[in-house]
Design an enzyme around this catalytic site. Structure first.
Site, short mmCIF file in Angstrom:
data_model
loop_
_atom_site.label_atom_id
_atom_site.label_comp_id
_atom_site.label_asym_id
_atom_site.label_seq_id
_atom_site.Cartn_x
_atom_site.Cartn_y
_atom_site.Cartn_z
CG MET A 66 125.64 -53.76 81.08
SD MET A 66 125.45 -54.24 82.82
CE MET A 66 123.66 -54.50 82.89
CB CYS A 67 127.72 -47.10 80.11
SG CYS A 67 128.77 -46.11 79.09
CG HIS A 68 132.91 -48.90 83.20
ND1 HIS A 68 132.87 -49.68 82.06
CD2 HIS A 68 133.22 -49.75 84.22
CE1 HIS A 68 133.16 -50.94 82.38
NE2 HIS A 68 133.36 -51.02 83.68
CG MET A 103 128.85 -46.86 75.04
SD MET A 103 128.23 -47.46 73.44
CE MET A 103 126.52 -46.94 73.51
CD GLU A 104 130.89 -42.07 77.82
OE1 GLU A 104 131.37 -42.78 76.89
OE2 GLU A 104 130.77 -42.50 78.98
CG ASP A 123 111.20 -31.74 71.56
OD1 ASP A 123 110.01 -32.10 71.53
OD2 ASP A 123 111.63 -30.93 72.40
#
Lengths: 165, 165, 165, 165, 165, 165
Positions: free
Chosen positions: E75-77, E116-117, E131
């Site tokens: 839902m992130c723009h 969010m970024e 990793d």
């Protein structure tokens, strides 16, 4: 008729486990269709004659889209596609509404089928034709889009009558 | 009616230059549709009651697909989408073939329209429903897929009658 | 001559902050080149006459590649590209080694330039030609690839002499 | 010398069918090169000494780019890459124009070769060096980019003399 | 405290409409952390001294990941990021379990924030460290991952105490 | 304890060569966790009752994220995932801070393990929950995120005690 398989024991969506399935040669063919006014058809044909080619772009979009299927359809398994081929056929060129039939054939050697890849390739090719012609006419209609046949895999082959387009 | 615009002076495909266009608020609404046997419909409804939800997955696929449009449609401009909303409506639930109508509305504040984003969102939601139900029945048919309306931008608003689904 | 700008105070790579820069119209033009044996050239020309078209595919690859630039070049800012145009020019068609010159022009209205987008578009178009012709000959050579000119932005315009190709 | 293989019977581009080919171990090595003014070279070396490292970023870009090859080159098959290694070698460090030679080696166990992956990795590494140094000098030139050797697969091994860089 | 905003009137998830919001300068800073045995820490430090650098790779992963946020979080723009910076700080180097604190700062000039970024950048940098070190030890633990502060936008600034790491 | 393996003889990062490893069935399970105020928890539960479902979106994000792992983690090998399943468990629902534990199980038949895919799936599901609830409260904390177990492959199975969440 079986139940929906993409849900776990909590009822939530999952990517079905295909670890135990054998890798076999599989083929799927899907069709889509885009109906357009004759003027759009004539523009496409005319542009082609001038070296530009709407269908060449749509073909690339279909092939590249087939490779993106697992990134677009959430529960779809990533599959190493081994071949993609798209064919375009014009229908009703003499009528007011001309039809472009798009046939996408996708092949793999894998543990699950490529129905979604074929359907996605055909759909994206149709959307690309729409995009490149929408300046001429926005009323084009896409579909019916459907699976024509699939072969390979344990669930057996599938073949349907083609819809009258 | 104008000519195809996606070609350069050599007749080759190009991404049209929109540098000079103003950024305005734009909306596009597209519809797609998927027709399925009643048994598939009943499976979807039953699964929903058990907490799983085919349409919830399709909705995410449509929204994420809208954001991928410019990566899928070759000549499409990358646009900062400002909103996406999908709606699902069942039709003919009492008949042998039930229809699921998918309406996708996409908004932007940008220099070009979001018709392709809305059409892509609706198409990918339909393909996702197909994917999650194909174990039950492979004969589902997608479409008609078409633009219902758009507003904003210099070329003016567009609105069409909805196709009988 | 200035210092490298893509490093933070710890000396580590960063994406440079362009929050304070104005959005202006910017253009960049890059060239690449692919040299091939005459037989490859003749195959491309012959195929084109049969409706197939290596360069049509390369053109789509270049345009789609321009849109992927910020996903490929780590420190590159995502930019809303407003136009992409690729041109192909043949040189030395009568010689043993024929050259295909690829010119990519990319436009934006943004806070930073599109040099990388133009260079990436030209490079991916050249790589696509290689891919589609490598069954005929693997000894094709790509390059020189370079920026021809850029305009827009505070750092001023840039223009260089074209390399003898 | 054979014909172009990426076209169907209608002359349109297709992804070649490799379903019948065996999965074998395959290696491809490609080279690219970027020529820069001594000042750029000195900036890279100096930055490295301060812990920053242009080449470390370019290396990641090359490796990640190799994995994106089938999403960038339209007719390229998706292949499960099993190893990527990039090497950087400086040449002419005492001259006015210094050269950075980039060698990319890609491995797979698959049904087709990884030439395009190696060429794409080398190209994207070179483009990344350009991006990170373009604030110092925009006149850097990329190339020649070419396949050095490949092994594995039915078409046999290929090896060429390295171009004088 | 307000209600969840990502749902439409049918209760289904949507991408919130931000068409009416102003584009302003916005910053978000997030932290993540990865705890590892001293042996892993010593390997990273030793490798760095030999020119290799786990953290250089993690930094590129974080920056590239920030650019992928809208493709990963449904839902992130999509937002035009204008700057990304990651910082690494070691803690408890003398203890049995050493901690690497990752701070990601992301900037934009846009209609919505970049929380969010920043969280995605920090998370992907931590996953990349895991990793590259998992051959030495698989018991590393990632987190806490949290938003440290954000500024810009109508909802006001946010700042929290840093968690004891 | 072994050395870091992701570096070539020049000390630079590389994607490790796994060409010689056998394809075997492999499973990895990872956990993440997100702690939130009771009010956020109540919003999620309430929304679910109204047909909306934060966790359904998070689940799709986790599954699609697992498929993107090799595009996000630079040295990670592309692997054909054969199954993904996410489970959500609430803890401390009666306390001030409620916890949502996310368990991701990923399967493959491949030449290397899927630890990173499981960790990435769990992380992206947690980030999606944060995104959809951040309008209610920005102080949610993600983690600990860690590998619970893996099986398959030559390096042997791994299993750890679950952290007290």
């Amino acid at each position: 008729m079986s139940d929906l398989t993409h849900f776990n024991e909590h009822g939530r969506a999952k990517m079905v486990d295909i670890s135990g399935k054998n890798e076999t040669k599989r083929i799927a063919i899907a069709k889509s269709c885009i109906e357009m006014k004759k003027a759009v058809y004539e523009n496409i044909v005319e542009q082609k004659n001038k070296k530009g080619d709407v269908l060449a772009v749509a073909q690339v979009a279909g092939i590249m889209g087939a490779k993106q299927t697992a990134n677009l359809i959430p529960m779809c398994h990533p599959i190493p596609i081994t071949g993609v081929n798209l064919q375009f056929d014009w229908q009703n060129q003499e009528k007011e509404n001309v039809k472009l039939v798009i046939t996408a054939e996708v092949k793999t050697v894998g543990a699950t089928g490529v129905e979604m890849e074929a359907l996605t390739a055909a759909s994206l090719a149709a959307l690309t034709v729409y995009d490149m012609c929408k300046a001429v006419d926005k009323s084009m209609v896409i579909g019916p889009t459907y699976l024509v046949e699939k072969s390979g895999g344990k669930s057996g082959d599938y073949k349907r009558d083609q819809l009258s387009e």
